[in-house]
Structures are given as structure tokens and as C-alpha cells.
Design a protein around this motif. Structure first.
Motif, PDB file in Angstrom:
ATOM      1  N   GLU A  11     -26.203  10.502  16.223  1.00  0.00           N
ATOM      2  CA  GLU A  11     -25.191  11.489  15.851  1.00  0.00           C
ATOM      3  C   GLU A  11     -24.053  10.847  15.065  1.00  0.00           C
ATOM      4  O   GLU A  11     -23.628  11.367  14.026  1.00  0.00           O
ATOM      5  N   VAL A  12     -23.551   9.705  15.532  1.00  0.00           N
ATOM      6  CA  VAL A  12     -22.408   9.077  14.873  1.00  0.00           C
ATOM      7  C   VAL A  12     -22.820   8.450  13.556  1.00  0.00           C
ATOM      8  O   VAL A  12     -22.168   8.656  12.520  1.00  0.00           O
ATOM      9  N   LEU A  13     -23.902   7.680  13.535  1.00  0.00           N
ATOM     10  CA  LEU A  13     -24.324   7.017  12.304  1.00  0.00           C
ATOM     11  C   LEU A  13     -24.880   8.007  11.289  1.00  0.00           C
ATOM     12  O   LEU A  13     -24.876   7.727  10.092  1.00  0.00           O
ATOM     13  N   GLY A  14     -25.353   9.144  11.762  1.00  0.00           N
ATOM     14  CA  GLY A  14     -25.839  10.158  10.839  1.00  0.00           C
ATOM     15  C   GLY A  14     -24.748  10.947  10.165  1.00  0.00           C
ATOM     16  O   GLY A  14     -25.028  11.742   9.253  1.00  0.00           O
ATOM     17  N   SER A  15     -23.521  10.765  10.581  1.00  0.00           N
ATOM     18  CA  SER A  15     -22.397  11.513  10.001  1.00  0.00           C
ATOM     19  C   SER A  15     -21.658  10.732   8.919  1.00  0.00           C
ATOM     20  O   SER A  15     -20.665  11.223   8.387  1.00  0.00           O
ATOM     21  N   VAL A  16     -22.105   9.503   8.587  1.00  0.00           N
ATOM     22  CA  VAL A  16     -21.434   8.667   7.581  1.00  0.00           C
ATOM     23  C   VAL A  16     -22.495   8.135   6.613  1.00  0.00           C
ATOM     24  O   VAL A  16     -23.700   8.267   6.827  1.00  0.00           O
ATOM     25  N   ASN A  17     -22.015   7.516   5.532  1.00  0.00           N
ATOM     26  CA  ASN A  17     -22.913   6.878   4.573  1.00  0.00           C
ATOM     27  C   ASN A  17     -23.375   5.521   5.097  1.00  0.00           C
ATOM     28  O   ASN A  17     -22.733   4.903   5.951  1.00  0.00           O
ATOM     29  N   SER A  18     -24.492   5.073   4.544  1.00  0.00           N
ATOM     30  CA  SER A  18     -25.035   3.785   4.978  1.00  0.00           C
ATOM     31  C   SER A  18     -24.095   2.635   4.638  1.00  0.00           C
ATOM     32  O   SER A  18     -24.049   1.633   5.356  1.00  0.00           O
ATOM     33  N   ASN A  19     -23.341   2.763   3.539  1.00  0.00           N
ATOM     34  CA  ASN A  19     -22.400   1.698   3.183  1.00  0.00           C
ATOM     35  C   ASN A  19     -21.324   1.523   4.255  1.00  0.00           C
ATOM     36  O   ASN A  19     -20.863   0.409   4.504  1.00  0.00           O
ATOM     37  N   THR A  20     -20.936   2.617   4.892  1.00  0.00           N
ATOM     38  CA  THR A  20     -19.957   2.525   5.971  1.00  0.00           C
ATOM     39  C   THR A  20     -20.535   1.795   7.171  1.00  0.00           C
ATOM     40  O   THR A  20     -19.863   0.997   7.817  1.00  0.00           O
ATOM     41  N   VAL A  21     -21.810   2.057   7.462  1.00  0.00           N
ATOM     42  CA  VAL A  21     -22.462   1.388   8.587  1.00  0.00           C
ATOM     43  C   VAL A  21     -22.571  -0.105   8.333  1.00  0.00           C
ATOM     44  O   VAL A  21     -22.437  -0.929   9.249  1.00  0.00           O
ATOM     45  N   LEU A  22     -22.788  -0.488   7.064  1.00  0.00           N
ATOM     46  CA  LEU A  22     -22.993  -1.897   6.719  1.00  0.00           C
ATOM     47  C   LEU A  22     -21.700  -2.619   6.398  1.00  0.00           C
ATOM     48  O   LEU A  22     -21.738  -3.807   6.067  1.00  0.00           O
ATOM     49  N   SER A  23     -20.565  -1.943   6.482  1.00  0.00           N
ATOM     50  CA  SER A  23     -19.285  -2.553   6.125  1.00  0.00           C
ATOM     51  C   SER A  23     -18.489  -2.868   7.384  1.00  0.00           C
ATOM     52  O   SER A  23     -18.960  -2.712   8.517  1.00  0.00           O
ATOM     53  N   ALA A  24     -17.235  -3.299   7.159  1.00  0.00           N
ATOM     54  CA  ALA A  24     -16.359  -3.622   8.291  1.00  0.00           C
ATOM     55  C   ALA A  24     -15.947  -2.384   9.075  1.00  0.00           C
ATOM     56  O   ALA A  24     -15.457  -2.502  10.208  1.00  0.00           O
ATOM     57  N   ASP A  25     -16.133  -1.191   8.507  1.00  0.00           N
ATOM     58  CA  ASP A  25     -15.799   0.045   9.219  1.00  0.00           C
ATOM     59  C   ASP A  25     -16.739   0.304  10.391  1.00  0.00           C
ATOM     60  O   ASP A  25     -16.544   1.272  11.134  1.00  0.00           O
ATOM     61  N   ARG A  26     -17.746  -0.546  10.552  1.00  0.00           N
ATOM     62  CA  ARG A  26     -18.703  -0.350  11.633  1.00  0.00           C
ATOM     63  C   ARG A  26     -18.033  -0.479  13.002  1.00  0.00           C
ATOM     64  O   ARG A  26     -18.512   0.077  13.987  1.00  0.00           O
ATOM     65  N   VAL A  27     -16.936  -1.219  13.077  1.00  0.00           N
ATOM     66  CA  VAL A  27     -16.231  -1.366  14.362  1.00  0.00           C
ATOM     67  C   VAL A  27     -15.758  -0.002  14.865  1.00  0.00           C
ATOM     68  O   VAL A  27     -15.906   0.330  16.047  1.00  0.00           O
ATOM     69  N   GLY A  28     -15.174   0.787  13.965  1.00  0.00           N
ATOM     70  CA  GLY A  28     -14.750   2.121  14.364  1.00  0.00           C
ATOM     71  C   GLY A  28     -15.913   3.003  14.796  1.00  0.00           C
ATOM     72  O   GLY A  28     -15.794   3.796  15.740  1.00  0.00           O
ATOM     73  N   LEU A  29     -17.048   2.843  14.119  1.00  0.00           N
ATOM     74  CA  LEU A  29     -18.232   3.625  14.507  1.00  0.00           C
ATOM     75  C   LEU A  29     -18.713   3.235  15.897  1.00  0.00           C
ATOM     76  O   LEU A  29     -19.108   4.098  16.692  1.00  0.00           O
ATOM     77  N   MET A  30     -18.695   1.943  16.199  1.00  0.00           N
ATOM     78  CA  MET A  30     -19.127   1.497  17.529  1.00  0.00           C
ATOM     79  C   MET A  30     -18.210   2.039  18.610  1.00  0.00           C
ATOM     80  O   MET A  30     -18.665   2.393  19.710  1.00  0.00           O
ATOM     81  N   ASN A  31     -16.931   2.119  18.337  1.00  0.00           N
ATOM     82  CA  ASN A  31     -16.000   2.704  19.313  1.00  0.00           C
ATOM     83  C   ASN A  31     -16.288   4.185  19.525  1.00  0.00           C
ATOM     84  O   ASN A  31     -16.188   4.691  20.661  1.00  0.00           O
ATOM     85  N   GLN A  32     -16.636   4.889  18.444  1.00  0.00           N
ATOM     86  CA  GLN A  32     -16.998   6.301  18.592  1.00  0.00           C
ATOM     87  C   GLN A  32     -18.255   6.460  19.445  1.00  0.00           C
ATOM     88  O   GLN A  32     -18.331   7.346  20.310  1.00  0.00           O
ATOM     89  N   ILE A  33     -19.250   5.598  19.203  1.00  0.00           N
ATOM     90  CA  ILE A  33     -20.479   5.658  20.001  1.00  0.00           C
ATOM     91  C   ILE A  33     -20.177   5.378  21.464  1.00  0.00           C
ATOM     92  O   ILE A  33     -20.693   6.045  22.379  1.00  0.00           O
ATOM     93  N   ARG A  34     -19.341   4.366  21.714  1.00  0.00           N
ATOM     94  CA  ARG A  34     -18.980   4.048  23.101  1.00  0.00           C
ATOM     95  C   ARG A  34     -18.287   5.220  23.784  1.00  0.00           C
ATOM     96  O   ARG A  34     -18.623   5.576  24.928  1.00  0.00           O
ATOM     97  N   ASP A  35     -17.318   5.839  23.101  1.00  0.00           N
ATOM     98  CA  ASP A  35     -16.587   6.945  23.716  1.00  0.00           C
ATOM     99  C   ASP A  35     -17.503   8.132  23.995  1.00  0.00           C
ATOM    100  O   ASP A  35     -17.402   8.765  25.057  1.00  0.00           O
ATOM    101  N   GLN A  36     -18.390   8.431  23.048  1.00  0.00           N
ATOM    102  CA  GLN A  36     -19.298   9.565  23.262  1.00  0.00           C
ATOM    103  C   GLN A  36     -20.252   9.280  24.412  1.00  0.00           C
ATOM    104  O   GLN A  36     -20.508  10.157  25.260  1.00  0.00           O
ATOM    105  N   ALA A  37     -20.800   8.064  24.462  1.00  0.00           N
ATOM    106  CA  ALA A  37     -21.709   7.715  25.561  1.00  0.00           C
ATOM    107  C   ALA A  37     -20.966   7.718  26.896  1.00  0.00           C
ATOM    108  O   ALA A  37     -21.519   8.123  27.937  1.00  0.00           O
ATOM    109  N   ALA A  38     -19.713   7.273  26.886  1.00  0.00           N
ATOM    110  CA  ALA A  38     -18.943   7.261  28.133  1.00  0.00           C
ATOM    111  C   ALA A  38     -18.715   8.676  28.653  1.00  0.00           C
ATOM    112  O   ALA A  38     -18.786   8.924  29.872  1.00  0.00           O
TER     113      ALA A  38
END
Length: 314
Positions: free
Chosen positions: A128-155
Motif C-alpha cells: 500500500e505505501v510503496l504503491g502510492s509513490v514513484n520508484s525513484n522515491t523508493v530508491l532515494s533517501a526519501d525511503r526513510v519516511g516510507l519505512m516510518n509510514q509502513i511501521r505506523d500502519q503495521a503498528a
């Protein structure tokens, strides 16, 4: 003898009953006291605990932060460039009663069941989280924010399981093997296009600079030529004015000076022989000693030997 045996047996039985009623919980564990499958007590602090022997039993759960590595998961970001993602999570049991109720098992089996439930939640959050952004965002330094979103949603989704998700990290996010070559070619084409754009902008800037420099050079040369012409004209005017003032004082001397200048120009180098009429005005100051003497006196020049050949002598 029988009394002694009975006494010893009683002591042993009491010791067994005493030991069976005591259990120990260390700092790495939590314990549940169960009676016929029902939770009767929860022991969360380390130390000794008591239970009813043979009727109640104690099950232990790990109270430490546990790690969970997920299997490779293929996700599709917004730009349809599929990515293979490997992630891991750090989690712990936050509510041991609820955890047992949701998993329905005890001990290690409960941990395995809880991890399976957590994997399902993590995979859903990753998609859900990685599907809402471009692949360049996943491969860049912005991935930290994405991981926090995944953690919060899973929590949020694992609170009902009695699980606390401490952290989620993406270990690897790569393109599938079949898409690597295509992606590399597209990236190469994009970089070449950007390079061409940069070169074009550079050439345009160079032309602007060259045009400005050429125009500035022309303007400088024109201004310098103009100033030179003005200065030269003013100097010539001053020279002519000085000559006019000087020669105006003695016109005869001016005529004599002009004749000497003409002689100097005509009788120069190998050109020392003239074919000319003897009565020509050119020889006005060569005919007669008075003119020659006055010319030498005024000009301070040495006598010039000139051979004049008349048409009759030829």
C-alpha cells in the motif's frame, strides 16, 4: 517402621507439592497462569510466583524485542516499474493476554503464529505505501519516511493482536532481473537526453557570450578609432596653424622651404638625374648663387650635387 515411611512419604509429598506450586519468571519473560485453559493470572515482573499444583499450569512468552525477516515481495509503484523488496521488522509482545487469545496457542507455537500474522500485515502495508509513490522515491533517501509510514500502519493493524511493531526497515529494493536491461537502457537514454540539453544550453550561452564580446570589441574599436581621428585632426589642425603662423611671417622662406622639400623627395637615392627644361620653375633656387647661399644659410644643409641633363645635351 511404617510410621517412619509414612512420615518420609508425607515430607516428600509436601516438598513435591511445594515445588509444584512455585514458578520462576526471569526478566526476559512474561508468564500466564492457566487453569483448564483459562487465564487466571498474569506475571509480567521477574521473580517467584505461585500456582495451584496439578490444576494450574504456567506458560511463558518472550518479552524481548524479536526480529522478523520477510520474504522477497514484488511491489508496483505509481510509475509501473516493478520492484523486488526485502524488509525486516522488530516487534515485541505488548499484551500477552490478547496475544494468546488471538493466536490460540502457547509458547513457541504462539510466537510462530504471531509472526505469520505479522508477515501478512507487513506485506499489505508494504504494497500500500510503496504503491502510492514513484520508484525513484523508493530508491532515494526519501525511503526513510516510507519505512516510518509502513511501521505506523503495521503498528495500528497489530494492536489487536497484542503486538507492538518497534521498527520496519527495507533491506533491498531492486528491479527484477528481466527489467534491469530495459531500465538501464531507459536511464541511459534519459541521461543522454539531459546531456544533449546541457550541451545545447552551453552552446547557446557561449554564443551569447561570443556575440556580446564581438559587439563590445567592435564598439571599443569604433570608439578608439573615433578618438584617434579626433586627436589626429586636432593635432593636424594645430600643426597647420603653427605652420601657417610661422610661414606667414616670411612667405619667401616658405617658398624656399617647400622647394627644398621637393628637392629632397625628388633627388633621393638612385634618382639623382632629372630630365627637365633648364628654365623650369623647379630650378628657381638652383639657378644663382644667391638662392643657393640663402638656402644653405636658412636650412643649414650641405650643398647637393645635382647633375642636370638638358634635352640638347642628350
Amino acid at each position: 517402621m511404617n510410621r517412619i515411611t509414612i512420615a518420609i512419604s508425607g515430607v516428600v509429598l509436601l516438598a513435591v507439592l511445594a515445588l509444584s506450586s512455585i514458578y520462576v519468571v526471569d526478566e526476559r519473560q512474561r508468564a500466564l497462569v492457566l487453569q483448564f485453559g483459562q487465564i487466571k493470572a498474569v506475571k509480567e515482573e521477574p521473580g517467584l510466583g505461585f500456582k495451584i499444583p496439578f490444576i494450574q499450569q504456567v506458560v511463558y512468552y518472550d518479552d524481548r524485542i524479536l526480529s522478523l525477516d520477510t520474504e522477497s515481495l514484488e511491489v508496483t509503484p505509481l510509475d509501473d516499474r516493478r520492484l523486488v523488496v526485502d524488509a525486516f521488522a522488530r516487534w515485541r509482545i505488548s499484551d500477552v493476554e490478547r496475544f494468546r487469545e488471538r493466536t490460540g496457542t502457547d509458547g513457541d507455537f504462539a510466537i510462530i503464529s504471531g509472526q505469520q500474522r505479522l508477515v501478512t500485515v507487513l506485506n499489505s502495508a508494504l504494497r500500500e505505501v510503496l504503491g502510492s509513490v514513484n520508484s525513484n522515491t523508493v530508491l532515494s533517501a526519501d525511503r526513510v519516511g516510507l519505512m516510518n509510514q509502513i511501521r505506523d500502519q503495521a503498528a495500528r493493524e497489530t494492536v489487536e493482536l497484542g503486538i507492538e511493531v518497534v521498527d520496519v526497515r527495507i533491506k533491498r529494493a531492486d528491479l527484477p532481473e528481466q527489467n534491469l536491461e530495459e531500465t538501464f537502457n531507459r536511464m541511459r537514454a534519459e541521461r543522454e537526453r539531459e546531456a544533449e540539453d546541457e550541451r545545447a544550453r552551453g552552446q547557446e550561452a557561449a554564443l551569447r557570450v561570443q556575440s556580446l564580446a564581438d559587439r563590445t570589441a567592435v564598439e571599443l574599436r569604433s570608439e578608439a578609432q573615433r578618438d584617434s581621428d579626433i586627436i589626429r585632426g586636432e593635432a593636424d589642425a594645430a600643426q597647420n596653424r603653427i605652420f601657417a603662423d610661422a610661414f606667414g611671417q616670411d612667405p619667401e622662406f616658405f617658398a624656399f622651404y617647400r622647394s627644398l622639400s621637393a628637392y629632397e623627395a625628388a633627388l633621393n637615392g638612385d634618382n639623382s638625374t632629372l630630365v627637365i627644361s633648364p628654365d623650369s620653375e623647379f630650378f628657381e633656387y638652383l639657378n644663382g648663387d644667391q638662392y643657393e647661399g640663402s638656402a644653405r644659410a636658412e636650412a643649414g644643409t650641405r650643398p647637393v650635387r645635382t647633375d642636370v641633363v638638358t634635352p640638347a645635351e642628350q
